[in-house]
Design a protein around this motif. Sequence first.
Motif, mmCIF file in Angstrom:
data_model
loop_
_atom_site.group_PDB
_atom_site.id
_atom_site.type_symbol
_atom_site.label_atom_id
_atom_site.label_comp_id
_atom_site.label_asym_id
_atom_site.label_seq_id
_atom_site.Cartn_x
_atom_site.Cartn_y
_atom_site.Cartn_z
ATOM 1 N N UNK A 174 0.827 -1.205 0.000
ATOM 2 C CA UNK A 174 0.000 0.000 0.000
ATOM 3 C C UNK A 174 0.861 1.255 0.000
ATOM 4 N N UNK A 175 1.922 1.263 0.793
ATOM 5 C CA UNK A 175 2.783 2.446 0.856
ATOM 6 C C UNK A 175 3.486 2.702 -0.472
ATOM 7 N N UNK A 176 3.897 1.646 -1.159
ATOM 8 C CA UNK A 176 4.547 1.835 -2.459
ATOM 9 C C UNK A 176 3.557 2.392 -3.487
ATOM 10 N N UNK A 177 2.331 1.880 -3.471
ATOM 11 C CA UNK A 177 1.325 2.396 -4.397
ATOM 12 C C UNK A 177 0.975 3.840 -4.072
ATOM 13 N N UNK A 178 0.838 4.147 -2.782
ATOM 14 C CA UNK A 178 0.543 5.523 -2.394
ATOM 15 C C UNK A 178 1.701 6.451 -2.753
ATOM 16 N N UNK A 179 2.921 5.923 -2.715
ATOM 17 C CA UNK A 179 4.076 6.720 -3.131
ATOM 18 C C UNK A 179 4.041 7.079 -4.608
ATOM 19 N N UNK A 180 3.303 6.294 -5.383
ATOM 20 C CA UNK A 180 3.131 6.593 -6.815
ATOM 21 C C UNK A 180 1.895 7.455 -7.068
ATOM 22 N N UNK A 181 1.249 7.920 -5.980
ATOM 23 C CA UNK A 181 0.088 8.794 -6.110
ATOM 24 C C UNK A 181 -1.235 8.057 -6.195
ATOM 25 N N UNK A 182 -1.228 6.745 -5.988
ATOM 26 C CA UNK A 182 -2.462 5.969 -6.070
ATOM 27 C C UNK A 182 -3.228 6.025 -4.747
ATOM 28 N N UNK A 183 -4.522 5.800 -4.827
ATOM 29 C CA UNK A 183 -5.358 5.699 -3.635
ATOM 30 C C UNK A 183 -5.508 4.222 -3.295
ATOM 31 N N UNK A 184 -5.403 3.875 -2.014
ATOM 32 C CA UNK A 184 -5.376 2.466 -1.605
ATOM 33 C C UNK A 184 -6.354 2.227 -0.454
ATOM 34 N N UNK A 185 -7.085 1.129 -0.546
ATOM 35 C CA UNK A 185 -7.900 0.635 0.564
ATOM 36 C C UNK A 185 -7.311 -0.683 1.027
ATOM 37 N N UNK A 186 -7.384 -0.937 2.340
ATOM 38 C CA UNK A 186 -6.857 -2.180 2.900
ATOM 39 C C UNK A 186 -8.014 -3.053 3.361
#
Length: 514
Positions: free
Chosen positions: A270-282
């Motif tokens: 999730x942190x890597x995806x958010x680092x690319x500007x993506x929105x993430x749900x867990x």
Amino acid sequence: MAELLALLPQRLAWHAALSAAALALGLAVALPLGFAAARRPGLRWIALAVTGLVQTIPSLALLALFYPLLLLISNLTKASLGFGFPALGFLPALLALSLYAMLPILRNTAAGLAGVDPAVTEAARGVGMTPGQSLLKVELPLAAPVILAGVRTAAVWTIGGATLATPVGQTSLGDYIFSGLQTEAWDMVLVGCAASAGLALVVDQLLGVVGRGLEQRRPVLWGGALAALGLGLAAAVAPLAAPALTPRPQAYVIGAKNFSEQYVLAELMAQRLEGRGARVERRINLGSAVAYRALAAGEIDAYVDYTGTLWANVLHRTDNPGRQMVLDTLKTELARRDGVVLAAPLGFENAYAFAMKRKRAQELGVKSLADLSAKAPNLVMGGDLEFFSRPEWAAVEKAYGFKFKSRRQFQPTFMYRALASGEADVISAFSSDGRIAADDLVVLADPKGALPPYDAVLLVSPRRAGDPDLQALAAALSDKLTVDAMRRANYAVDRDSGKQSPAAAARELAVAPR
């Protein structure tokens, strides 16, 4: 604590929304059924027997059973009508909790109406009231306090039961409790329990005021309490409305099973995806079967699983052709069967491993599973919550002829506690768990190769196959994590003192030396 409280508005919002919807659905079904049952003793017996039977099913089991049922229906409608519906998360939790809410409402409605003095109903008919008018203007007001007592009970049950919605993928205050129990983060458990109990107490007291207002024929009192309930619900669910009103990119849904390593890996992704500007749900604390089915159905987008689990549980294979053959076969078969993409092996193995305290193993002269077989009749075997129902256990049991004195199941964290306290002599440990070294445990050899390899692999759902962000994630993680780095991250979450959150452990893992 600040990190925990930052998550509270969203979790409380989902918990309140789920509880309110389940209670409303339970009322919509149970009240009319209660009206009918009050006048028909035969129907009353059947209705109470059926709803009573539902109460005998453990709530967690009922929640879990709804998921495969809804998934089957969704797949059938998709095949025949061209559309399906989400079977993970809100819907199975809603239906299960509504069934649980029905019994007290139904029972109190039927009892309250049946308890109205027959002379009163006779008088109502004598002045020319129809049965419907008698029900609404005479019987229902007299029975209202009893009915409200049932609604209060149902509300408290529903709010408490909603904490169990976490394993079927529904965000709730149970997220705190399940994760906290697994990692022994008691502040997390306390926040979840306190918030759930507080919500239940507030709702119960306001419904009590409604009941007193109806009993005393004071519209201001019961109307004010209902208004307070409505405003409170609106305030609680407000965090869900804000994102819905703001156009946002579709979120990636990252899944995780119910143990520490999975929490850490889900946070890492999730942190890597958010680092690319993506929105993430867990979506965390999922069971093995639920996680894979949800991925194949496109209800989660990615999660980490293990080749041995997929080999045994998904392909139903019992042989062990070797690590590379298992990996290659899974990559082909998962794509062929379900469209699931095995995107990358992560570089470490987290295998099921039988572990004992070193001193105890030395006393008994046990170094392998073959040695353990001879001593098993005098020993207690401890496993995690699903181990004894898994094909791997059946394969090991058959290969070595295990006949333990008894078998006990534990939450994974408490399984290690049981070994330390002597409540279990041997446990089904995990090879990447830092507690093996920290607790000075010995891992028993498997000379017959009954257990398959358990390489950690990143799986991607069919609907996200070819997604550039997930392809970049797979490339960044492919063969990059060592078992030593993973053990350190796991132990950082599991250790007794100075423990870290999975998010903090994931940040350190991201920069750990490989």
